[in-house]
Design a protein around this motif. Structure first.
Motif, PDB file in Angstrom:
ATOM      1  N   THR A 348       0.843  -1.209   0.000  1.00 45.92           N
ATOM      2  CA  THR A 348       0.000   0.000   0.000  1.00 45.92           C
ATOM      3  C   THR A 348       0.871   1.248   0.000  1.00 45.92           C
ATOM      4  O   THR A 348       0.610   2.204  -0.731  1.00 45.92           O
ATOM      5  CB  THR A 348      -0.926  -0.002   1.220  1.00 45.92           C
ATOM      6  N   ASP A 349       1.919   1.250   0.825  1.00 49.11           N
ATOM      7  CA  ASP A 349       2.833   2.398   0.863  1.00 49.11           C
ATOM      8  C   ASP A 349       3.497   2.623  -0.491  1.00 49.11           C
ATOM      9  O   ASP A 349       3.750   3.767  -0.885  1.00 49.11           O
ATOM     10  CB  ASP A 349       3.905   2.193   1.937  1.00 49.11           C
ATOM     11  N   LEU A 350       3.764   1.525  -1.200  1.00 52.56           N
ATOM     12  CA  LEU A 350       4.384   1.632  -2.522  1.00 52.56           C
ATOM     13  C   LEU A 350       3.364   1.946  -3.609  1.00 52.56           C
ATOM     14  O   LEU A 350       3.709   2.040  -4.789  1.00 52.56           O
ATOM     15  CB  LEU A 350       5.112   0.331  -2.871  1.00 52.56           C
ATOM     16  N   LYS A 351       2.113   2.089  -3.224  1.00 54.49           N
ATOM     17  CA  LYS A 351       1.002   2.376  -4.139  1.00 54.49           C
ATOM     18  C   LYS A 351       0.776   1.239  -5.139  1.00 54.49           C
ATOM     19  O   LYS A 351       0.323   1.465  -6.257  1.00 54.49           O
ATOM     20  CB  LYS A 351       1.247   3.699  -4.888  1.00 54.49           C
ATOM     21  N   LEU A 352       1.096   0.014  -4.719  1.00 48.03           N
ATOM     22  CA  LEU A 352       0.848  -1.150  -5.565  1.00 48.03           C
ATOM     23  C   LEU A 352      -0.472  -1.820  -5.178  1.00 48.03           C
ATOM     24  O   LEU A 352      -0.981  -2.666  -5.905  1.00 48.03           O
ATOM     25  CB  LEU A 352       2.004  -2.149  -5.439  1.00 48.03           C
ATOM     26  N   TYR A 355      -5.345   2.168  -1.297  1.00 48.94           N
ATOM     27  CA  TYR A 355      -5.464   2.413   0.138  1.00 48.94           C
ATOM     28  C   TYR A 355      -6.656   1.667   0.735  1.00 48.94           C
ATOM     29  O   TYR A 355      -6.595   1.172   1.858  1.00 48.94           O
ATOM     30  CB  TYR A 355      -5.590   3.917   0.397  1.00 48.94           C
ATOM     31  N   HIS A 356      -7.735   1.580  -0.003  1.00 54.54           N
ATOM     32  CA  HIS A 356      -8.940   0.896   0.485  1.00 54.54           C
ATOM     33  C   HIS A 356      -9.217  -0.369  -0.335  1.00 54.54           C
ATOM     34  O   HIS A 356     -10.374  -0.690  -0.620  1.00 54.54           O
ATOM     35  CB  HIS A 356     -10.148   1.831   0.418  1.00 54.54           C
ATOM     36  N   GLU A 357      -8.167  -1.079  -0.723  1.00 57.20           N
ATOM     37  CA  GLU A 357      -8.320  -2.273  -1.556  1.00 57.20           C
ATOM     38  C   GLU A 357      -9.166  -3.331  -0.837  1.00 57.20           C
ATOM     39  O   GLU A 357      -8.861  -3.705   0.290  1.00 57.20           O
ATOM     40  CB  GLU A 357      -6.948  -2.858  -1.873  1.00 57.20           C
ATOM     41  N   PRO A 358     -10.228  -3.832  -1.461  1.00 58.40           N
ATOM     42  CA  PRO A 358     -11.053  -4.881  -0.835  1.00 58.40           C
ATOM     43  C   PRO A 358     -10.394  -6.251  -0.975  1.00 58.40           C
ATOM     44  O   PRO A 358     -10.794  -7.091  -1.777  1.00 58.40           O
ATOM     45  CB  PRO A 358     -12.371  -4.789  -1.622  1.00 58.40           C
ATOM     46  N   LEU A 359      -9.365  -6.480  -0.186  1.00 60.39           N
ATOM     47  CA  LEU A 359      -8.540  -7.672  -0.345  1.00 60.39           C
ATOM     48  C   LEU A 359      -9.286  -8.964  -0.054  1.00 60.39           C
ATOM     49  O   LEU A 359      -9.058  -9.983  -0.715  1.00 60.39           O
ATOM     50  CB  LEU A 359      -7.319  -7.573   0.570  1.00 60.39           C
ATOM     51  N   GLU A 360     -10.170  -8.957   0.940  1.00 60.60           N
ATOM     52  CA  GLU A 360     -10.849 -10.201   1.298  1.00 60.60           C
ATOM     53  C   GLU A 360     -11.664 -10.738   0.128  1.00 60.60           C
ATOM     54  O   GLU A 360     -11.793 -11.947  -0.052  1.00 60.60           O
ATOM     55  CB  GLU A 360     -11.756  -9.981   2.517  1.00 60.60           C
ATOM     56  N   TYR A 572     -15.971   4.475  -7.074  1.00 54.44           N
ATOM     57  CA  TYR A 572     -14.930   3.462  -7.272  1.00 54.44           C
ATOM     58  C   TYR A 572     -13.544   4.097  -7.306  1.00 54.44           C
ATOM     59  O   TYR A 572     -12.572   3.520  -6.789  1.00 54.44           O
ATOM     60  CB  TYR A 572     -15.192   2.693  -8.571  1.00 54.44           C
ATOM     61  N   SER A 573     -13.451   5.286  -7.873  1.00 58.48           N
ATOM     62  CA  SER A 573     -12.153   5.968  -7.964  1.00 58.48           C
ATOM     63  C   SER A 573     -11.617   6.356  -6.594  1.00 58.48           C
ATOM     64  O   SER A 573     -10.412   6.593  -6.438  1.00 58.48           O
ATOM     65  CB  SER A 573     -12.272   7.215  -8.835  1.00 58.48           C
ATOM     66  N   ASP A 574     -12.480   6.408  -5.577  1.00 58.87           N
ATOM     67  CA  ASP A 574     -12.048   6.819  -4.244  1.00 58.87           C
ATOM     68  C   ASP A 574     -11.431   5.686  -3.434  1.00 58.87           C
ATOM     69  O   ASP A 574     -11.043   5.901  -2.279  1.00 58.87           O
ATOM     70  CB  ASP A 574     -13.233   7.411  -3.462  1.00 58.87           C
ATOM     71  N   LEU A 575     -11.337   4.495  -4.010  1.00 60.96           N
ATOM     72  CA  LEU A 575     -10.703   3.394  -3.286  1.00 60.96           C
ATOM     73  C   LEU A 575      -9.236   3.688  -3.009  1.00 60.96           C
ATOM     74  O   LEU A 575      -8.626   3.076  -2.135  1.00 60.96           O
ATOM     75  CB  LEU A 575     -10.817   2.089  -4.076  1.00 60.96           C
ATOM     76  N   ASP A 576      -8.668   4.630  -3.732  1.00 56.98           N
ATOM     77  CA  ASP A 576      -7.270   4.988  -3.528  1.00 56.98           C
ATOM     78  C   ASP A 576      -7.125   6.380  -2.945  1.00 56.98           C
ATOM     79  O   ASP A 576      -6.063   6.995  -3.045  1.00 56.98           O
ATOM     80  CB  ASP A 576      -6.501   4.903  -4.854  1.00 56.98           C
ATOM     81  N   ARG A 579      -9.100  10.303   1.772  1.00 58.30           N
ATOM     82  CA  ARG A 579     -10.368  10.764   2.341  1.00 58.30           C
ATOM     83  C   ARG A 579     -11.467  10.543   1.300  1.00 58.30           C
ATOM     84  O   ARG A 579     -11.879  11.451   0.598  1.00 58.30           O
ATOM     85  CB  ARG A 579     -10.288  12.235   2.744  1.00 58.30           C
ATOM     86  N   PRO A 580     -11.927   9.311   1.176  1.00 60.56           N
ATOM     87  CA  PRO A 580     -12.938   9.008   0.155  1.00 60.56           C
ATOM     88  C   PRO A 580     -14.293   9.607   0.507  1.00 60.56           C
ATOM     89  O   PRO A 580     -14.613   9.839   1.675  1.00 60.56           O
ATOM     90  CB  PRO A 580     -12.999   7.476   0.182  1.00 60.56           C
ATOM     91  N   GLY A 581     -15.067   9.853  -0.536  1.00 64.12           N
ATOM     92  CA  GLY A 581     -16.424  10.337  -0.319  1.00 64.12           C
ATOM     93  C   GLY A 581     -17.350   9.165  -0.032  1.00 64.12           C
ATOM     94  O   GLY A 581     -17.533   8.295  -0.881  1.00 64.12           O
ATOM     95  N   VAL A 582     -17.924   9.126   1.158  1.00 67.49           N
ATOM     96  CA  VAL A 582     -18.813   8.036   1.568  1.00 67.49           C
ATOM     97  C   VAL A 582     -20.183   8.624   1.862  1.00 67.49           C
ATOM     98  O   VAL A 582     -20.308   9.533   2.695  1.00 67.49           O
ATOM     99  CB  VAL A 582     -18.277   7.310   2.819  1.00 67.49           C
ATOM    100  N   ARG A 583     -21.203   8.092   1.167  1.00 66.36           N
ATOM    101  CA  ARG A 583     -22.578   8.550   1.406  1.00 66.36           C
ATOM    102  C   ARG A 583     -23.379   7.398   1.990  1.00 66.36           C
ATOM    103  O   ARG A 583     -23.376   6.288   1.461  1.00 66.36           O
ATOM    104  CB  ARG A 583     -23.229   9.020   0.104  1.00 66.36           C
ATOM    105  N   VAL A 584     -24.052   7.670   3.115  1.00 65.01           N
ATOM    106  CA  VAL A 584     -24.874   6.656   3.770  1.00 65.01           C
ATOM    107  C   VAL A 584     -26.280   7.214   3.914  1.00 65.01           C
ATOM    108  O   VAL A 584     -26.482   8.331   4.405  1.00 65.01           O
ATOM    109  CB  VAL A 584     -24.308   6.280   5.152  1.00 65.01           C
TER     110      VAL A 584
END
Length: 821
Positions: A348-352, A355-360, A572-576, A579-584
């Protein structure tokens, strides 16, 4: 300037005059032997002795240089040793005393030289190292005792002087001794080696040679049982030296690789702009591709997996140690799971990794953007060459009917539509049209098996992961507006009480005329009047049919749970984005006529397919659900209507089951029910399509009852895991949402006690439609229906290598006035 002194053994051995040089490099046909005393290098010019370990380009020595070298070497060593023994006092005296210089080992580790300064108890000693630190040692730990000065005892400054001299000694001088000792064939002692190379046997020279041999890996190995000054050394064979040289070269290459990788990581982390930071492709095509691949394997590894090789584990552990991402990483004691957070954070630090990658989700084997290449190619072939036969020809043409699809605005996979057919008798026949992927697919085909593995389309805050390849799901499988589409259509005539009077199932061709959203339908229905016609008239008929069906099911004991549904949206673009935009937001399906209409029509189709299966004895994936004994009327009326009562009733529901034989679905109020209306998004629906299609065409059923039970058993297990993934993503993005609003207070309704003895209450955050558990302070009396104020207690975020993500935790801080007051 000092000269080379002693017995002149090297001169008599090789017939050359010693030359004194200071800081001079010797050519390829000579050997440099450094005497570190006074920083002067004593050079004995000797011809090169060629062996298998040396460069073949080196010149051969003259024949006389080898003549009787074996005997002369023995004589020189004998003379040197005898003379040195006469000139060095107490050379064999290993008695420990104040002023002795000794080297010792503790716990298998060689410690530096120390000067003994005083006893430590009856038998132990205190020693002082070059840094002035006192060390306690036992006599049995001593590995080397240097001979005493004839003039007196050693000083603390001698420790530093000896250590520095040994550190500066040139390791290459051992090659001269190796060539001579190898030719003689006999071992050589530390004393003889010191005389041979340094032409003296004083304490400093002995210690220098001891250290040279101790760190030598190339030319000598220890021989015999003697230790200390009498330790023997055997020259390795030429082939052993060659092998060791190769190994050392490989080690040196590995060391340079490690240093280069650490430097590359540091340079990447120092980049101030993402544009100049190396991307994944650069790393994968660069010299450190294997390390990045190993880290990726660890980061994406599933819990409990044993598929990662030991080589990959070792490389990942070493890589993490190099970058200080996990200084304790050790593949011998650790595992892929233990290294996963550190590997994920470094990538993540290397940007590979975003930041919010859904790894599971990806660990489960789901690609976020596409399917395996083989499946994509299979889908493209299917589009270019549609299957022919009865599935195409024997279709009921319903293209004259108006067809309405009603979905969310973001829906791309349209798998159901509705029509109203006006009969001459004045009756209204309801049609539920369902997308027909079974017209294209066979059970057991590659695309079918991939859909089976995925189980269903996964809906997430930032998008969705389809069960079918998108080129099919959004293309020929979907009921797209303005196109003639293949469908499986269920027609129903309802009785006055809402029960099914007559039904039929057929393969059809339809054309979607109206693509509508729930909001559009709600607005249209809110403005209906007696003069409405066309679309409005059809929707009126459908709404009336839905109301009739709802009453019918209520009369048969269905349970309605009118709780709101939470909707989380993240670009989708905010996964990286840091401070992503989250609407609930919260949605109440029971308050939307459009949603209620569609829900009732889908249940109606499921009941009709269930009735077909019962009538024809078809093995289908029948869904069932039992209900516990419901609370008494008095208990129900004691709970406020609406959300609180719905929460109470939900606790009486059990988990639904699937069986190849019909079973009662109590919560829906139906005797048989089969999910049928989402074959693009749910694999169980697709199985039902395979069976019904074969029945309609008079073909053998592709699946037996045992097949269905087995497949649906696996699908249910997979479905539970997918549900957990969706909850995990919800928790993650809720935590991010609340993390950005740490100081806000939230209004909530207490739904009921989750665990009253622990003061844990189920609460509904009114504005968000989110149900959670919160602890009620003992000084705040609360009952179901109370309005409460909540403040954030904890919201864990950013731990993308860890799963599951816990939901945010809240504390209840106060009562709020109710809307009635």
């Amino acid at each position: 300037m000092p000269t080379a002194t002693g017995k002149g053994y090297c001169n008599s051995l090789l017939g050359f005059t010693p030359v004194i040089r200071t800081n001079t490099q010797i050519g390829s046909n000579a050997k440099s032997i450094g005497i570190l005393s006074n920083s002067v290098t004593c050079v004995h010019a000797v011809p090169s002795l060629t062996c298998g370990a040396q460069n073949s380009s080196r010149s051969q020595p003259p024949s006389w240089s080898r003549r009787s070298s074996h005997d002369r070497f023995r004589n020189v060593v004998r003379e040197a040793t005898t003379s040195a023994a006469n000139n060095v006092s107490s050379i064999s005296d290993s008695t420990l005393k104040v002023g002795s210089l000794v080297e010792y080992k503790k716990d298998g580790t060689r410690y530096p030289l120390v000067l003994l300064v005083e006893p430590n108890g009856k038998s132990n000693w205190w020693g002082v190292d070059k840094n002035g630190r006192k060390q306690s040692l036992q006599p049995k730990q001593v590995t080397l005792t240097l001979p005493q000065y004839p003039q007196g005892v050693y000083k603390e400054s001698d420790v530093t002087e000896f250590e520095e001299a040994a550190d500066k000694a040139d390791d290459d001088m051992l090659e001269v001794a190796w060539e001579l000792v190898l030719e003689s064939g006999d071992p050589i002692s530390l004393l003889d080696m010191t005389s041979l190379l340094l032409d003296k046997q004083d304490a400093k020279s002995l210690y220098i040679m001891h250290r040279l041999l101790a760190r030598d890996r190339l030319y000598f190995k220890q021989a015999g049982k003697a230790q200390g000054l009498l330790q023997g050394y055997q020259a390795k064979t030429a082939s052993q030296v060659a092998e060791t040289k190769l190994f050392i070269q490989q080690e040196e290459g590995a060391r340079r690789d490690r240093e280069a990788f650490a430097s590359a990581v540091a340079a990447s982390l120092a980049c101030t702009s993402r544009a100049v930071q190396p991307g994944l492709e650069q790393w994968q095509n660069g010299p450190h591709a294997a390390r990045i691949k190993a880290l990726m394997e660890i980061a994406y590894s599933k819990e409990g997996t044993n598929s990662i090789s030991a080589q990959t584990l070792n490389l990942a552990a070493e890589t993490l140690q190099l970058t200080s991402s996990n200084p304790q990483a050790n593949s011998s004691t650790g595992s892929a799971l233990s290294m996963r957070p550190a590997a994920t954070n470094l990538l993540t630090d290397l940007k590979l990794i975003r930041y919010h990658e859904p790894l599971e989700i990806q660990r489960f084997g789901l690609d976020l953007t596409d399917f395996p290449q083989s499946i994509v190619e299979e889908a493209q072939v299917l589009i270019k060459n549609p299957p022919l036969g009865p599935r195409t020809r024997q279709r009921l043409d319903l293209t004259h009917l108006a067809v309405y699809t009603i979905d969310d605005a973001s829906t791309e996979e349209v798998d159901d539509g509705l029509s109203v057919e006006r009969l001459e008798s004045g009756e209204r026949r309801i049609w539920i049209h369902v997308a027909d992927p079974s017209r294209w697919l066979n059970a057991g085909s590659p695309i079918d098996l991939e859909a089976r593995r995925r189980t269903r389309t996964l809906y997430l805050p930032w998008g969705y992961i389809p069960m079918m390849p998108k080129c099919l799901a959004k293309g020929p499988f979907s009921l797209n507006q303005g196109e003639v589409c293949c469908a499986m259509s269920i027609s129903v005539l309802l009785s006055s009480d809402g029960s099914i009077q007559e039904f039929n199932v057929a393969s059809t061709s339809i054309c979607v005329t109206n693509k509508m959203t729930y909001e559009e339908v709600d607005r249209l229905l809110s403005h209906l009047d007696a003069s409405s016609s066309g679309t409005a008239d059809d929707l009126t008929v459908l709404v009336a049919a839905a109301a009739s069906r709802r009453k019918y099911r209520q009369s048969h004991g269905c349970l309605e749970i009118p709780l709101p549904e939470m909707d989380i949206k993240v670009p989708y673009s905010d996964l990286d984005s840091l401070r992503p935009g989250v609407r609930v937001s919260g949605e109440q399906p029971s308050e939307s006529p459009g949603r209620q209409l569609v829900a009732e029509m889908m249940v109606l189709a499921g009941e009709a397919i269930g009735m077909l299966g019962v009538k024809e004895g078809l093995p289908l994936p029948y869904r069932g659900q039992d209900v516990k004994v419901l609370p008494s009327r008095e208990d129900l009326e004691a709970v406020p209507e609406g959300h609180c009562r719905a929460y109470m009733l939900r606790t009486y529901m059990t988990r639904s089951t699937v069986s190849s034989t019909p079973q009662k679905h109590s919560s829906l109020g139906l005797s048989a029910y089969v999910q049928f209306t989402s074959p693009i998004r749910r694999y169980g629906d697709l199985l039902a399509h395979y069976q019904v299609r074969a029945h309609l065409e008079g073909q053998p059923l592709p699946l037996s009852a045992a097949d269905i039970d087995s497949i649906m058993g696996m699908s249910q297990e997979s479905g539970r895991f997918l549900n957990a993934l969706e909850r995990d993503q919800e928790n993650y993005w809720l935590s991010e949402f609340f993390r950005q609003r740490p100081d806000e207070a939230w209004s909530a309704t207490m739904l009921g006690w989750f665990r009253e003895e622990s003061k844990l209450a189920a609460v509904l955050l009114d504005d968000l439609g989110w149900e959670t558990i919160a602890r009620v302070d003992t000084d705040i009396p609360a009952v179901p229906g109370d309005k409460l104020q909540l403040v954030l207690a904890e919201a864990k975020i950013g731990e993308i290598g860890i799963s599951p993500h816990p939901p945010p935790r809240f504390s209840i801080t106060a009562h709020l006035p109710s809307s009635d007051s």
